[in-house]
Write a protein that holds these residues in place. Structure first.
Motif, PDB file in Angstrom:
ATOM      1  N   ILE A 155      38.047-129.221  -9.967  1.00 35.71           N
ATOM      2  CA  ILE A 155      38.731-128.297 -10.869  1.00 35.71           C
ATOM      3  C   ILE A 155      37.730-127.212 -11.263  1.00 35.71           C
ATOM      4  O   ILE A 155      36.669-127.510 -11.811  1.00 35.71           O
ATOM      5  N   LEU A 156      38.066-125.959 -10.997  1.00 38.88           N
ATOM      6  CA  LEU A 156      37.156-124.851 -11.288  1.00 38.88           C
ATOM      7  C   LEU A 156      37.867-123.765 -12.077  1.00 38.88           C
ATOM      8  O   LEU A 156      39.047-123.480 -11.849  1.00 38.88           O
ATOM      9  N   SER A 157      37.122-123.176 -13.011  1.00 37.20           N
ATOM     10  CA  SER A 157      37.652-122.061 -13.792  1.00 37.20           C
ATOM     11  C   SER A 157      36.681-120.894 -13.733  1.00 37.20           C
ATOM     12  O   SER A 157      35.477-121.079 -13.918  1.00 37.20           O
ATOM     13  N   PRO A 158      37.177-119.680 -13.507  1.00 32.59           N
ATOM     14  CA  PRO A 158      36.298-118.509 -13.466  1.00 32.59           C
ATOM     15  C   PRO A 158      36.034-117.931 -14.857  1.00 32.59           C
ATOM     16  O   PRO A 158      35.274-116.982 -15.000  1.00 32.59           O
ATOM     17  N   PHE A 159      36.653-118.501 -15.895  1.00 27.00           N
ATOM     18  CA  PHE A 159      36.573-117.922 -17.228  1.00 27.00           C
ATOM     19  C   PHE A 159      35.420-118.505 -18.050  1.00 27.00           C
ATOM     20  O   PHE A 159      35.139-119.700 -17.989  1.00 27.00           O
ATOM     21  N   ASP A 160      34.786-117.673 -18.852  1.00 22.63           N
ATOM     22  CA  ASP A 160      33.651-118.110 -19.667  1.00 22.63           C
ATOM     23  C   ASP A 160      34.086-118.901 -20.899  1.00 22.63           C
ATOM     24  O   ASP A 160      33.328-119.723 -21.407  1.00 22.63           O
ATOM     25  N   ASN A 161      35.282-118.666 -21.386  1.00 22.53           N
ATOM     26  CA  ASN A 161      35.712-119.271 -22.647  1.00 22.53           C
ATOM     27  C   ASN A 161      36.523-120.548 -22.445  1.00 22.53           C
ATOM     28  O   ASN A 161      37.480-120.815 -23.165  1.00 22.53           O
ATOM     29  N   ASP A 162      36.151-121.355 -21.432  1.00 22.47           N
ATOM     30  CA  ASP A 162      36.875-122.609 -21.236  1.00 22.47           C
ATOM     31  C   ASP A 162      36.183-123.732 -22.003  1.00 22.47           C
ATOM     32  O   ASP A 162      35.170-123.525 -22.668  1.00 22.47           O
ATOM     33  N   VAL A 163      36.708-124.952 -21.883  1.00 20.32           N
ATOM     34  CA  VAL A 163      36.232-126.077 -22.688  1.00 20.32           C
ATOM     35  C   VAL A 163      34.803-126.491 -22.345  1.00 20.32           C
ATOM     36  O   VAL A 163      34.143-127.183 -23.126  1.00 20.32           O
ATOM     37  N   THR A 164      34.294-126.054 -21.210  1.00 19.35           N
ATOM     38  CA  THR A 164      32.930-126.395 -20.801  1.00 19.35           C
ATOM     39  C   THR A 164      31.911-126.056 -21.886  1.00 19.35           C
ATOM     40  O   THR A 164      30.969-126.817 -22.143  1.00 19.35           O
ATOM     41  N   ARG A 165      32.078-124.922 -22.531  1.00 22.61           N
ATOM     42  CA  ARG A 165      31.115-124.445 -23.532  1.00 22.61           C
ATOM     43  C   ARG A 165      31.102-125.304 -24.794  1.00 22.61           C
ATOM     44  O   ARG A 165      30.233-125.133 -25.644  1.00 22.61           O
ATOM     45  N   ASN A 166      32.053-126.225 -24.935  1.00 22.68           N
ATOM     46  CA  ASN A 166      32.138-127.055 -26.138  1.00 22.68           C
ATOM     47  C   ASN A 166      31.602-128.464 -25.933  1.00 22.68           C
ATOM     48  O   ASN A 166      31.734-129.306 -26.825  1.00 22.68           O
ATOM     49  N   PHE A 167      31.001-128.723 -24.774  1.00 20.65           N
ATOM     50  CA  PHE A 167      30.493-130.066 -24.499  1.00 20.65           C
ATOM     51  C   PHE A 167      28.992-130.022 -24.261  1.00 20.65           C
ATOM     52  O   PHE A 167      28.509-129.221 -23.467  1.00 20.65           O
ATOM     53  N   TYR A 168      28.254-130.891 -24.958  1.00 22.64           N
ATOM     54  CA  TYR A 168      26.821-131.019 -24.748  1.00 22.64           C
ATOM     55  C   TYR A 168      26.537-132.341 -24.042  1.00 22.64           C
ATOM     56  O   TYR A 168      27.149-133.367 -24.353  1.00 22.64           O
ATOM     57  N   ALA A 169      25.603-132.340 -23.105  1.00 18.88           N
ATOM     58  CA  ALA A 169      25.265-133.564 -22.371  1.00 18.88           C
ATOM     59  C   ALA A 169      23.758-133.779 -22.321  1.00 18.88           C
ATOM     60  O   ALA A 169      22.981-132.818 -22.217  1.00 18.88           O
ATOM     61  N   ARG A 170      23.382-135.040 -22.389  1.00 16.33           N
ATOM     62  CA  ARG A 170      21.972-135.402 -22.201  1.00 16.33           C
ATOM     63  C   ARG A 170      21.549-135.119 -20.774  1.00 16.33           C
ATOM     64  O   ARG A 170      20.470-134.591 -20.521  1.00 16.33           O
ATOM     65  N   ARG A 171      22.440-135.472 -19.827  1.00 22.36           N
ATOM     66  CA  ARG A 171      22.145-135.249 -18.407  1.00 22.36           C
ATOM     67  C   ARG A 171      23.387-134.737 -17.677  1.00 22.36           C
ATOM     68  O   ARG A 171      24.505-135.094 -18.025  1.00 22.36           O
ATOM     69  N   MET A 172      23.139-133.945 -16.663  1.00 20.32           N
ATOM     70  CA  MET A 172      24.196-133.557 -15.733  1.00 20.32           C
ATOM     71  C   MET A 172      23.826-134.101 -14.362  1.00 20.32           C
ATOM     72  O   MET A 172      22.694-133.938 -13.892  1.00 20.32           O
ATOM     73  N   PHE A 173      24.775-134.743 -13.715  1.00 23.59           N
ATOM     74  CA  PHE A 173      24.594-135.282 -12.373  1.00 23.59           C
ATOM     75  C   PHE A 173      25.391-134.444 -11.388  1.00 23.59           C
ATOM     76  O   PHE A 173      26.588-134.202 -11.593  1.00 23.59           O
ATOM     77  N   MET A 174      24.754-134.042 -10.299  1.00 23.08           N
ATOM     78  CA  MET A 174      25.460-133.237  -9.305  1.00 23.08           C
ATOM     79  C   MET A 174      24.850-133.407  -7.925  1.00 23.08           C
ATOM     80  O   MET A 174      23.699-133.808  -7.776  1.00 23.08           O
ATOM     81  N   GLY A 175      25.657-133.114  -6.919  1.00 21.14           N
ATOM     82  CA  GLY A 175      25.182-133.056  -5.546  1.00 21.14           C
ATOM     83  C   GLY A 175      24.928-131.600  -5.184  1.00 21.14           C
ATOM     84  O   GLY A 175      24.859-130.733  -6.048  1.00 21.14           O
ATOM     85  N   ALA A 176      24.802-131.305  -3.896  1.00 21.96           N
ATOM     86  CA  ALA A 176      24.565-129.933  -3.464  1.00 21.96           C
ATOM     87  C   ALA A 176      24.818-129.810  -1.968  1.00 21.96           C
ATOM     88  O   ALA A 176      24.810-130.799  -1.231  1.00 21.96           O
ATOM     89  N   GLN A 177      25.031-128.579  -1.533  1.00 24.87           N
ATOM     90  CA  GLN A 177      25.169-128.291  -0.111  1.00 24.87           C
ATOM     91  C   GLN A 177      23.835-128.479   0.600  1.00 24.87           C
ATOM     92  O   GLN A 177      23.768-128.970   1.714  1.00 24.87           O
ATOM     93  N   GLY A 178      22.760-128.098  -0.093  1.00 24.89           N
ATOM     94  CA  GLY A 178      21.431-128.232   0.488  1.00 24.89           C
ATOM     95  C   GLY A 178      20.384-128.157  -0.612  1.00 24.89           C
ATOM     96  O   GLY A 178      20.663-127.735  -1.731  1.00 24.89           O
ATOM     97  N   LEU A 179      19.163-128.569  -0.282  1.00 22.72           N
ATOM     98  CA  LEU A 179      18.060-128.544  -1.239  1.00 22.72           C
ATOM     99  C   LEU A 179      16.796-128.150  -0.485  1.00 22.72           C
ATOM    100  O   LEU A 179      16.395-128.820   0.474  1.00 22.72           O
ATOM    101  N   GLY A 180      16.179-127.046  -0.913  1.00 24.45           N
ATOM    102  CA  GLY A 180      14.996-126.553  -0.218  1.00 24.45           C
ATOM    103  C   GLY A 180      14.013-125.908  -1.174  1.00 24.45           C
ATOM    104  O   GLY A 180      14.166-126.005  -2.399  1.00 24.45           O
ATOM    105  N   PRO A 181      12.995-125.221  -0.666  1.00 26.74           N
ATOM    106  CA  PRO A 181      11.955-124.620  -1.513  1.00 26.74           C
ATOM    107  C   PRO A 181      12.492-123.643  -2.554  1.00 26.74           C
ATOM    108  O   PRO A 181      11.893-123.487  -3.628  1.00 26.74           O
ATOM    109  N   LEU A 182      13.604-122.985  -2.249  1.00 28.19           N
ATOM    110  CA  LEU A 182      14.173-122.029  -3.205  1.00 28.19           C
ATOM    111  C   LEU A 182      15.056-122.697  -4.245  1.00 28.19           C
ATOM    112  O   LEU A 182      15.450-122.075  -5.227  1.00 28.19           O
ATOM    113  N   GLY A 183      15.401-123.960  -4.019  1.00 29.71           N
ATOM    114  CA  GLY A 183      16.202-124.679  -4.992  1.00 29.71           C
ATOM    115  C   GLY A 183      17.471-125.258  -4.415  1.00 29.71           C
ATOM    116  O   GLY A 183      17.564-125.546  -3.218  1.00 29.71           O
ATOM    117  N   LEU A 184      18.474-125.441  -5.313  1.00 30.39           N
ATOM    118  CA  LEU A 184      19.766-126.000  -4.921  1.00 30.39           C
ATOM    119  C   LEU A 184      20.635-124.942  -4.278  1.00 30.39           C
ATOM    120  O   LEU A 184      20.735-123.816  -4.779  1.00 30.39           O
TER     121      LEU A 184
END
Length: 270
Positions: A155-184
């Motif tokens: 589920i993705l939203s392009p808007f800045d004012n969605d519920v995401t901004r109201n949640f704080y987390a100790r950790r975020m877990f995520m995968g990625a397409q790739g991981l290299g010297p420049l980052g995720l």
């Protein structure tokens, strides 16, 4: 990957982008260029796509294209044991009661099996993660708002004012397409936009990637290595890749696939 499954991936891919290159499809299917060209030729003859120079396109492109990358059901079966072992190590970092963010993906999805007996506050943009936790655990679950992308089950939203901004987390877990010297690295600009918002809401970023992701590349950078607190991977990681993380100050956890608890009768998510 069998021919039938490759064809399914190819047909899905041409519905997501105006033109999909042979190289894109090679990476999506882990097949050779010769195999992909034969597949494109066969599907062209069947009038299921249109062959173009260097790739393929849909005969009837959708009005609203989806996300770039492999569908969830295809990624789910790739490196499955490694993903399960990695997910087990990820959940071991969590303490009951703390808030966490789990970004959608097939590796992060495996966390749900080890969260079954935990009591967490989980914020996710993954419909299958939320559904599984609601059915098979007592965790508190909050879903982000936005559009459901069926192929990736996210589920993705392009808007800045969605519920995401109201949640704080100790950790975020995520995968990625790739991981290299420049980052995720990620495959789609909309993913980048949505995931950057999630990263901003967490203290520590924990990246779950099987060792093959260190050999994958994309043109889109999500964040640099300095933003990552921990990377969890399998024993296939090479010394130079481990050194890259160490030099960037990233904590590395190598999951033992052989010792991983096998989840019996785990429901399949399509």
């Amino acid at each position: 990957m069998h021919e039938k499954e490759r064809h399914r991936v190819i047909l899905s891919a041409v519905q997501d982008k105006p033109v999909v290159t042979v190289q894109d499809l090679v990476e999506m299917t882990d097949s050779s260029e010769a195999t992909i060209r034969r597949d494109i030729a066969a599907l062209h003859l069947q009038k299921r796509l249109r062959r173009v120079r260097g790739g393929a396109e849909a005969i009837n492109p959708p009005q609203f294209p989806g996300l770039a990358g492999r569908p969830f059901h295809v990624n789910e079966v790739l490196h499955a044991k490694q993903k399960q072992a990695i997910a087990k190590e990820a959940v071991a970092l969590c303490e009951d009661g703390e808030p966490i963010i789990i970004n959608g993906g097939t590796t992060t999805f495996q966390m749900v099996h080890f969260l079954a007996n935990r009591r967490m506050q989980v914020f996710t943009n993954s419909f299958p993660i939320a559904e599984h936790l609601l059915k098979h655990s007592k965790n508190t679950v909050m879903l982000s708002g936005g559009t459901i992308y069926r192929e990736q089950n996210i589920i993705l939203s392009p808007f800045d004012n969605d519920v995401t901004r109201n949640f704080y987390a100790r950790r975020m877990f995520m995968g990625a397409q790739g991981l290299g010297p420049l980052g995720l690295m990620e495959a789609d600009p909309l993913l980048i936009q949505a995931e950057q918002k999630l990263i901003d809401q967490a203290d520590d970023l924990v990246v779950l990637v099987d060792s093959s992701k260190f050999r994958k590349r994309s043109s889109l950078i999500l964040c640099g290595l300095k933003r990552i607190a921990t990377v969890i991977t399998d024993s296939g990681i090479e010394d130079r890749e481990a050194s890259m993380l160490e030099n960037a100050g990233v904590n590395l956890i190598v999951a033992d696939v052989r010792a991983a608890v096998q989840v019996e009768n785990a429901p399949s998510q399509a």
